[in-house]
Design a protein around this motif. Sequence first.
Motif, mmCIF file in Angstrom:
data_model
loop_
_atom_site.group_PDB
_atom_site.id
_atom_site.type_symbol
_atom_site.label_atom_id
_atom_site.label_comp_id
_atom_site.label_asym_id
_atom_site.label_seq_id
_atom_site.Cartn_x
_atom_site.Cartn_y
_atom_site.Cartn_z
ATOM 1 N N VAL A 140 0.824 -1.249 0.019
ATOM 2 C CA VAL A 140 -0.007 0.034 0.051
ATOM 3 C C VAL A 140 0.969 1.169 -0.117
ATOM 4 O O VAL A 140 1.736 1.273 0.649
ATOM 5 N N TRP A 141 0.633 2.302 -0.807
ATOM 6 C CA TRP A 141 1.722 3.209 -0.998
ATOM 7 C C TRP A 141 1.101 4.618 -0.457
ATOM 8 O O TRP A 141 1.739 5.640 -0.429
ATOM 9 N N THR A 142 -0.251 4.572 -0.219
ATOM 10 C CA THR A 142 -0.905 5.835 0.167
ATOM 11 C C THR A 142 -1.968 5.514 1.263
ATOM 12 O O THR A 142 -2.651 4.495 0.985
ATOM 13 N N PRO A 143 -2.397 6.374 2.136
ATOM 14 C CA PRO A 143 -1.872 7.606 2.585
ATOM 15 C C PRO A 143 -0.509 7.770 3.054
ATOM 16 O O PRO A 143 -0.103 6.821 3.904
ATOM 17 N N THR A 162 17.903 1.612 -1.124
ATOM 18 C CA THR A 162 16.514 2.444 -1.419
ATOM 19 C C THR A 162 15.333 1.454 -0.942
ATOM 20 O O THR A 162 15.522 0.170 -0.802
ATOM 21 N N SER A 163 14.263 2.188 -0.558
ATOM 22 C CA SER A 163 13.001 1.359 -0.235
ATOM 23 C C SER A 163 13.166 0.412 0.654
ATOM 24 O O SER A 163 13.638 0.704 1.723
ATOM 25 N N GLN A 164 12.789 -0.871 0.443
ATOM 26 C CA GLN A 164 12.981 -1.970 1.591
ATOM 27 C C GLN A 164 14.289 -2.427 1.774
ATOM 28 O O GLN A 164 14.588 -3.217 2.549
ATOM 29 N N ALA A 165 15.293 -2.055 1.008
ATOM 30 C CA ALA A 165 16.742 -2.290 0.985
ATOM 31 C C ALA A 165 17.652 -1.221 1.642
ATOM 32 O O ALA A 165 18.699 -0.998 1.100
ATOM 33 N N ASN A 218 12.981 7.900 2.872
ATOM 34 C CA ASN A 218 13.029 6.740 2.099
ATOM 35 C C ASN A 218 11.879 6.534 1.841
ATOM 36 O O ASN A 218 11.038 5.909 2.541
ATOM 37 N N LYS A 219 11.277 6.581 0.590
ATOM 38 C CA LYS A 219 9.955 6.169 0.040
ATOM 39 C C LYS A 219 10.055 4.825 -0.216
ATOM 40 O O LYS A 219 10.783 4.023 -0.528
ATOM 41 N N THR A 220 8.922 4.205 0.368
ATOM 42 C CA THR A 220 8.512 2.807 0.279
ATOM 43 C C THR A 220 6.995 2.495 0.482
ATOM 44 O O THR A 220 6.275 3.436 0.581
ATOM 45 N N TYR A 221 6.544 1.588 0.173
ATOM 46 C CA TYR A 221 5.193 1.142 0.644
ATOM 47 C C TYR A 221 4.973 1.546 1.931
ATOM 48 O O TYR A 221 5.635 1.121 2.897
ATOM 49 N N VAL A 222 3.801 2.353 2.286
ATOM 50 C CA VAL A 222 3.545 2.912 3.597
ATOM 51 C C VAL A 222 3.284 1.586 4.515
ATOM 52 O O VAL A 222 3.323 1.798 5.854
ATOM 53 N N ASN A 223 2.848 0.650 4.410
ATOM 54 C CA ASN A 223 2.366 -0.275 5.135
ATOM 55 C C ASN A 223 3.861 -1.425 5.314
ATOM 56 O O ASN A 223 3.752 -2.497 5.920
ATOM 57 N N LEU A 272 0.566 5.692 12.223
ATOM 58 C CA LEU A 272 -0.251 6.878 12.431
ATOM 59 C C LEU A 272 0.519 8.111 12.198
ATOM 60 O O LEU A 272 -0.159 9.038 11.899
ATOM 61 N N ALA A 273 1.910 8.050 12.204
ATOM 62 C CA ALA A 273 2.787 9.271 11.872
ATOM 63 C C ALA A 273 4.216 8.654 11.660
ATOM 64 O O ALA A 273 4.459 7.348 11.674
ATOM 65 N N ASN A 274 4.920 9.511 11.265
ATOM 66 C CA ASN A 274 6.301 9.232 10.690
ATOM 67 C C ASN A 274 7.258 9.790 11.568
ATOM 68 O O ASN A 274 7.641 11.078 11.338
ATOM 69 N N PRO A 275 7.842 9.352 12.858
ATOM 70 C CA PRO A 275 8.460 10.113 13.788
ATOM 71 C C PRO A 275 9.979 9.722 13.566
ATOM 72 O O PRO A 275 10.740 9.638 14.593
#
Length: 263
Positions: free
Chosen positions: A36-39, A122-125, A153-158, A171-174
């Motif tokens: 899942v990439w958003t929100p 990047t991402s998951q790596a 670091n962009k990746t799927y949010v889940n 619920l947040a990215n701290p």
Amino acid sequence: MRRYVLMSFAFAVLAATVSLAFAQEAPKPKPEDTEVWTPVPPIVTPGATDAAPPSDAIILFDGSNENEWVSAQDHAPAQWIVHDGILTVKKAPGVGNIETKRRFKNYQLHVEWRIPENITGTSQARGNSGVFLASTGPGDDGYELQVLDSYKNKTYVNGMAGSIYKQAIPLANPARKPGEWQTYDVAWTAPTFNDDGSVRTPAFATVFFNGILVQNHFELKGQTLFIGQPFYKKYDKAPIKLQAHGDKSEPLSFRNIWVRDLN
Ligand code: MG
């Protein structure tokens, strides 16, 4: 009669063609299916997080040794690297995940972890590890609270830090910068099962990431799978496991790990 045979043959060919078409249409599950990439969770700058172990804590790592840990594969003594009061993943052939010797049901857990300052990938790596809140044995996926560099670091949010892997977006990215220590504080309610293996009560996880609530009594759908839909499999007590992920980025470190057994 001959006409009948010919017609039967034509029917058989048609049926075979249709069933083949259906067989080809049935898609094989892919890892991407459950991304899942958003929100994208909002960024929150955390305050200071200090957590010296309380008086009733079981100390799982105090900086001096890994005596509370074994290889998750064969239960041989853990072979990660203990240095300068921290525990670092060892990426080497034959050295994989480690898990606690002790087994738990419900508990409160504190873990500190650090992505290397010179992290690449990047991402998951990129700094992938994980805290498996219940390690239900070789061959099972278990229940993973993801560890990853989630600072820009962009990746799927889940699948970002603070997610229940592929089930719950934080619920947040701290997340703090690579090189800085980060904390997880978890309340884990283990699933319970009936004698026939069916779920009596599901698992719940509440997670604070750098002091910020990122999972609020989330009801798990089952084990956290890389591919496919989650499902439960009966277990009683389970170790807590730390992941040595197979990606090529620099290995990350842990410190100050303690648990309060709630049984
Ligand atoms: Mg992981």
